[in-house]
Design a protein around this motif. Structure first.
Motif, PDB file in Angstrom:
ATOM      1  N   LEU A  71      14.271  -0.141   2.327  1.00  0.00           N
ATOM      2  CA  LEU A  71      15.322  -1.160   2.241  1.00  0.00           C
ATOM      3  C   LEU A  71      16.699  -0.518   2.093  1.00  0.00           C
ATOM      4  CD1 LEU A  71      13.809  -4.017   0.050  1.00  0.00           C
ATOM      5  CD2 LEU A  71      14.730  -4.229   2.362  1.00  0.00           C
ATOM      6  N   ASN A  72      16.771   0.572   1.367  1.00  0.00           N
ATOM      7  CA  ASN A  72      18.054   1.248   1.152  1.00  0.00           C
ATOM      8  C   ASN A  72      18.597   1.910   2.415  1.00  0.00           C
ATOM      9  OD1 ASN A  72      18.387   0.500  -1.514  1.00  0.00           O
ATOM     10  ND2 ASN A  72      17.417   2.337  -2.331  1.00  0.00           N
ATOM     11  N   ASN A 130      21.813  -1.313  -1.603  1.00  0.00           N
ATOM     12  CA  ASN A 130      21.456  -0.266  -2.557  1.00  0.00           C
ATOM     13  C   ASN A 130      20.653  -0.928  -3.671  1.00  0.00           C
ATOM     14  OD1 ASN A 130      21.287   2.202  -3.829  1.00  0.00           O
ATOM     15  ND2 ASN A 130      23.150   1.864  -4.992  1.00  0.00           N
ATOM     16  N   ILE A 131      19.378  -0.582  -3.720  1.00  0.00           N
ATOM     17  CA  ILE A 131      18.475  -1.126  -4.741  1.00  0.00           C
ATOM     18  C   ILE A 131      17.984   0.048  -5.578  1.00  0.00           C
ATOM     19  CG2 ILE A 131      16.355  -2.413  -5.168  1.00  0.00           C
ATOM     20  CD1 ILE A 131      16.717  -3.658  -2.373  1.00  0.00           C
ATOM     21  N   ARG A 162       0.832  -1.205   0.000  1.00  0.00           N
ATOM     22  CA  ARG A 162       0.000   0.000   0.000  1.00  0.00           C
ATOM     23  C   ARG A 162       0.872   1.263   0.000  1.00  0.00           C
ATOM     24  NH1 ARG A 162      -3.594  -1.659   5.067  1.00  0.00           N
ATOM     25  NH2 ARG A 162      -1.470  -2.121   5.692  1.00  0.00           N
ATOM     26  N   ARG A 163       2.121   1.141   0.462  1.00  0.00           N
ATOM     27  CA  ARG A 163       3.031   2.296   0.510  1.00  0.00           C
ATOM     28  C   ARG A 163       3.627   2.616  -0.860  1.00  0.00           C
ATOM     29  NH1 ARG A 163       7.268   1.147   5.102  1.00  0.00           N
ATOM     30  NH2 ARG A 163       7.465  -0.702   3.841  1.00  0.00           N
ATOM     31  N   GLY A 164       3.593   1.695  -1.759  1.00  0.00           N
ATOM     32  CA  GLY A 164       4.171   1.915  -3.086  1.00  0.00           C
ATOM     33  C   GLY A 164       5.573   1.346  -3.188  1.00  0.00           C
ATOM     34  N   LEU A 165       5.977   1.062  -4.412  1.00  0.00           N
ATOM     35  CA  LEU A 165       7.276   0.449  -4.677  1.00  0.00           C
ATOM     36  C   LEU A 165       8.422   1.338  -4.209  1.00  0.00           C
ATOM     37  CD1 LEU A 165       9.075  -1.734  -5.975  1.00  0.00           C
ATOM     38  CD2 LEU A 165       8.809  -0.528  -8.149  1.00  0.00           C
ATOM     39  N   GLU A 166       8.359   2.629  -4.541  1.00  0.00           N
ATOM     40  CA  GLU A 166       9.449   3.536  -4.192  1.00  0.00           C
ATOM     41  C   GLU A 166       9.683   3.601  -2.689  1.00  0.00           C
ATOM     42  OE1 GLU A 166       6.969   4.405  -6.320  1.00  0.00           O
ATOM     43  OE2 GLU A 166       8.115   4.330  -8.188  1.00  0.00           O
ATOM     44  N   LYS A 167       8.619   3.675  -1.908  1.00  0.00           N
ATOM     45  CA  LYS A 167       8.755   3.759  -0.444  1.00  0.00           C
ATOM     46  C   LYS A 167       9.362   2.481   0.125  1.00  0.00           C
ATOM     47  CE  LYS A 167       7.160   7.778   0.693  1.00  0.00           C
ATOM     48  NZ  LYS A 167       7.969   8.770   1.341  1.00  0.00           N
ATOM     49  N   ASN A 168       8.943   1.327  -0.376  1.00  0.00           N
ATOM     50  CA  ASN A 168       9.508   0.060   0.106  1.00  0.00           C
ATOM     51  C   ASN A 168      10.995  -0.035  -0.233  1.00  0.00           C
ATOM     52  OD1 ASN A 168       7.370  -1.524   1.444  1.00  0.00           O
ATOM     53  ND2 ASN A 168       6.325  -1.337  -0.528  1.00  0.00           N
TER      54      ASN A 168
END
Length: 195
Positions: free
Chosen positions: A177-178, A184-185, A167-173
């Motif tokens: 992680l970064n 570094n993804i 629900r947070r979106g790909l960029e936030k996930n």
């Protein structure tokens, strides 16, 4: 040389006079005795006064040293406190590992049809405990229909505690992680590139 000058000279340089001369002028002569006592009292008073002045100067010097030490200590503590506050407020930036010759080896994309039915219908919320990074990235790629590529093999050795919430979106996930050290993804088109 008058009597006073002679008595002063006798008190300053008694080695120049014999005992008889000293006794005759300083003890037997009443006027000489009085002058000698007055000189001795003046000498004691002068020594006490200069000792007091020296003591006051010494006290003043010690006070200045203590004040300077206190100011230095306050500055040092303020600097340490400021550095601690700045470091606590700043999020940790992951160390970026540069590859000299990036060789991206894409792993096969997982088709959307392989995603369980429950994750295609709604948001995916999953908590990972001591899970390899490669497994987490594979689930993210599956949830967002992306390919995955690894520049290094370190992804298998890194184990994380992470909460995936689509629900947070790909960029936030990916951003979350970064924040982990040594991760570094990047999102490169339809591929998640892991350094």
């Amino acid at each position: 040389m008058d009597k006073i000058e002679r008595i002063i000279d006798m008190t300053e340089h008694p080695e120049r006079y014999t005992e008889d001369e000293l006794r005759q002028l300083l003890i037997d002569d009443d006027e000489g005795n009085r002058i000698y006592k007055t000189l001795a009292e003046l000498n004691v008073a002068f020594n006490m006064d200069s000792g007091m002045r020296l003591s006051q100067k010494t006290k003043k010097y010690h006070f200045i040293n203590k004040a300077a030490a206190a100011i230095i200590a306050i500055c040092l503590i303020s600097g340490i406190t400021y550095a601690a506050v700045v470091l606590i407020q700043r999020p940790s930036v992951p160390a970026k590992i540069e590859a000299t010759a990036p060789s991206i080896s894409p792993s096969p994309a997982t088709p959307v049809s392989d995603v369980p039915a429950s994750s295609t219908k709604g948001p995916v919320v999953k908590t990972y405990e001591d899970t390899p990074l490669s497994a987490i990235v594979a689930d993210i790629a599956r949830a967002y229909s992306k390919l995955q590529a690894y520049r290094t093999q370190k992804a298998d050795s890194l184990r994380l505690y992470f909460r995936l919430d689509t629900r947070r979106g790909l960029e936030k996930n990916i951003e979350e992680l970064n924040t982990f050290e040594n991760i570094n993804i990047e999102i490169n088109g339809d591929t998640l590139v892991v350094d």
